[in-house]
Design an enzyme around this catalytic site. Sequence first.
Site, PDB file in Angstrom:
ATOM      1  N   ASP A  85       2.758  -0.889  -4.128  1.00 33.33           N
ATOM      2  CA  ASP A  85       1.630  -1.679  -4.616  1.00 33.33           C
ATOM      3  C   ASP A  85       1.641  -1.573  -6.139  1.00 33.33           C
ATOM      4  O   ASP A  85       2.302  -0.720  -6.722  1.00 33.33           O
ATOM      5  CB  ASP A  85       0.317  -1.181  -3.997  1.00 33.33           C
ATOM      6  N   CYS A 275      -4.368  17.995  19.337  1.00 35.12           N
ATOM      7  CA  CYS A 275      -5.525  18.073  20.232  1.00 35.12           C
ATOM      8  C   CYS A 275      -5.272  18.961  21.445  1.00 35.12           C
ATOM      9  O   CYS A 275      -6.219  19.459  22.055  1.00 35.12           O
ATOM     10  CB  CYS A 275      -5.946  16.677  20.676  1.00 35.12           C
TER      11      CYS A 275
HETATM   12  N1  GUN Z   1      -4.976  -2.618  -1.606  1.00 34.95           N
HETATM   13  C1  GUN Z   1      -6.105  -2.892  -0.931  1.00 34.95           C
HETATM   14  N2  GUN Z   1      -6.550  -4.144  -1.236  1.00 34.95           N
HETATM   15  C2  GUN Z   1      -5.671  -4.657  -2.115  1.00 34.95           C
HETATM   16  C3  GUN Z   1      -5.568  -5.931  -2.783  1.00 34.95           C
HETATM   17  O1  GUN Z   1      -6.394  -6.836  -2.620  1.00 34.95           O
HETATM   18  N3  GUN Z   1      -4.489  -6.108  -3.609  1.00 34.95           N
HETATM   19  C4  GUN Z   1      -3.542  -5.122  -3.791  1.00 34.95           C
HETATM   20  N4  GUN Z   1      -2.503  -5.374  -4.597  1.00 34.95           N
HETATM   21  N5  GUN Z   1      -3.627  -3.930  -3.183  1.00 34.95           N
HETATM   22  C5  GUN Z   1      -4.668  -3.707  -2.360  1.00 34.95           C
HETATM   23 ZN    ZN Z   2      -5.071  14.127  18.910  1.00 42.53          ZN
END
Ligand code: GUN
Ligand code: ZN
Length: 662
Positions: A85, A275
């Site tokens: 990301d 668990c």
């Molecule tokens: N992680 C959670 N939501 C988002 C989003 O809208 N854009 C990006 N790039 N990462 C995220």
């Molecule tokens: Zn479990």
Amino acid sequence: MNFEIKYKDARGRLGVLKTPHGNIKTPALMPVIHPGKQTIDVKEYGAEIVITNAYLIYKNEDLRGIAETKGVHKLINFDGPIMTDSGSFQLSTYGDVQVTNKQIIEFQEKIGTDIGTSLDIPTPPSVKRRRAEKELEITLQRAEESLEVRKDLMLNSVVQGSTYPDLRSKCADILGKMDFQLHPIGAVVPLMESYRYRELVEVVMASVTHLPDSRPRHLMGAGHPMIFALAVAMGCDLFDSAAYILYAEAERLLMPNGTLKLENLHEMPCSCEVCTNYTPDELRQMEKSERVELLARHNLMISFAEIRQIRQAIIDGSLWELVEQRCRAHPFLLEALRSLKNYQEDFDKYDPPYKKSAFFYSGPESLNRPEVFRHLKRMHRISPAKTVLLLPRSSKPYSEHLNDISQGFYHIGGKSNGVMPKFEEMQITVVDVPFGIIPLELDQVYPLAQNESPEHFDEDSIVSVNEILHDYVKSFDEIIISEEVVETFRLKKTFTMGELFQFPEPLKIMVNDHKRIKMIADYQFGAGAGEDLFNKEMNIVKSRKTGKIRHVYDEEELIATLRASDGVFVLAREGARRLHKFLPYPKNRVVVNEDAEPFAREGKSIFAKFVINCDIDIHAKDEVLIVNEQDQLLAFGKSILNGKEIHDFKTGQAVKTRKGGF
Ligand code: GUN
Ligand code: ZN
């Protein structure tokens, strides 16, 4: 193109995504790996792909140094596919980030990420429209820029647009035309955190219905197993889970039907190794770090188990049943499930009409499933008789169990003229839940025979049947209806009944074989198909064991075989030839290019890249005709994808050819 679909159910897809570091099965769960902090080896739990944050690496000198010299795979010690990301989440949490879109794309390429993400703006739900529009402009500009900057990197492009369905759709339309490999659906975390699942459905449906079917969709930030089944049924393929560790840190256990607090537990809730090896007290008494790790392991096991169960359900054709179960975990999820009714027409196009598993009625929401919608739509393909006789349900198949009907009957709308219609001229139709009306000739066709519902009908089912009947009886001159049906569905409230009468003799229920094969063909291929396939007295061969119709011949020539498992026709060569003659171009056709023509004639399966046109209304699992551009019949087979998907895909199989040789 890096994505292929193998199996489908609802809008869900079981597929394969190809990346530089290997292929992964979808639906997939990507555990979030915290660079520099990770202690759990997520591969042990079934992770084929992980996600980490390029911005966190970029900002930390040590991590950045390792990533730039040795690569991100070494940095987080994972040799499979890695998605990164971009820092957008930090942008939405802290208001700004110290990196530009261009820099973070270049950085992701440099550290050897498999799938990178541009710096989209996660516009929260329910903001003013002006803001959503302005931020969407920036997201789209950055998407465009990311394409100019990247070299070989596979790219995510995130659908934004806040809670405005039209903005989501517009964004999806624009991004879908650009050269991206995957499409996350962004800024849905706030909706999920506040249980706004109905709006989540709106956002996801507005997005997926406008995205290309040939690219995987990632529901960003969705890590709770409770919503996986619903999201997959809407067409999402990827999930990421930071939840497994975040919930563990908050002393919570993820379960497919909700969240449990460790402090409340007297018993451990599942059969995973955590668990079964620890009691709640033992966990509560241990060191925090040890406890968090064990809870995180439970959370991972439960989450991956849910993904595996979903994949199996897609193969079995029982995803709706799983979704209906899961959506009973929370009233707002139930509300989300109910709102799928608004998308029936779209679901009908994607949901395969024939499945391995039976349709199980689980409550009034089942009345809105695509199977019911599709049945009522296909009923219009059947040419009406003059008189209809409506009978109550029996065991299935109905025609074998409706013996000796000797009860009273009513006319709807008064007795017509006192002359009893000839029994052979009546259309006999069973009234039942959830499909409403089932002509006896179709009583072995999927899913009209392959369904179960409780013996006693709920209020919604009764209302639904009343509505269906009102529409159905319009096409008949005379309507005769059994007393039992009138009572069961309380029809006197919505219809005007004539007087109760009795037939002079008990009715003997029989179905004419020729009427049966013609009606099945009309129902399966379209109005009039039965007459064209079976235009004279046919030679009908039945199974010696079951007594059911198996093959239909024209003298010695096989036209079609009635498949025992779902009661629909599989064409033989002459059947395909007749259907080709009868159905106007491009109905039921998949058109292949010159290169593919010899392969098709040899009976080889059809790859999507050779298809130049097709009938947009084809469903997955339909019997289809394979033709060339001049509409010459080359072969016939069973479609793997629907018409829209065949148009869109450039990789993988589109049609499993049964026979060529034309
Ligand atoms: N992680 C959670 N939501 C988002 C989003 O809208 N854009 C990006 N790039 N990462 C995220
Ligand atoms: Zn479990």
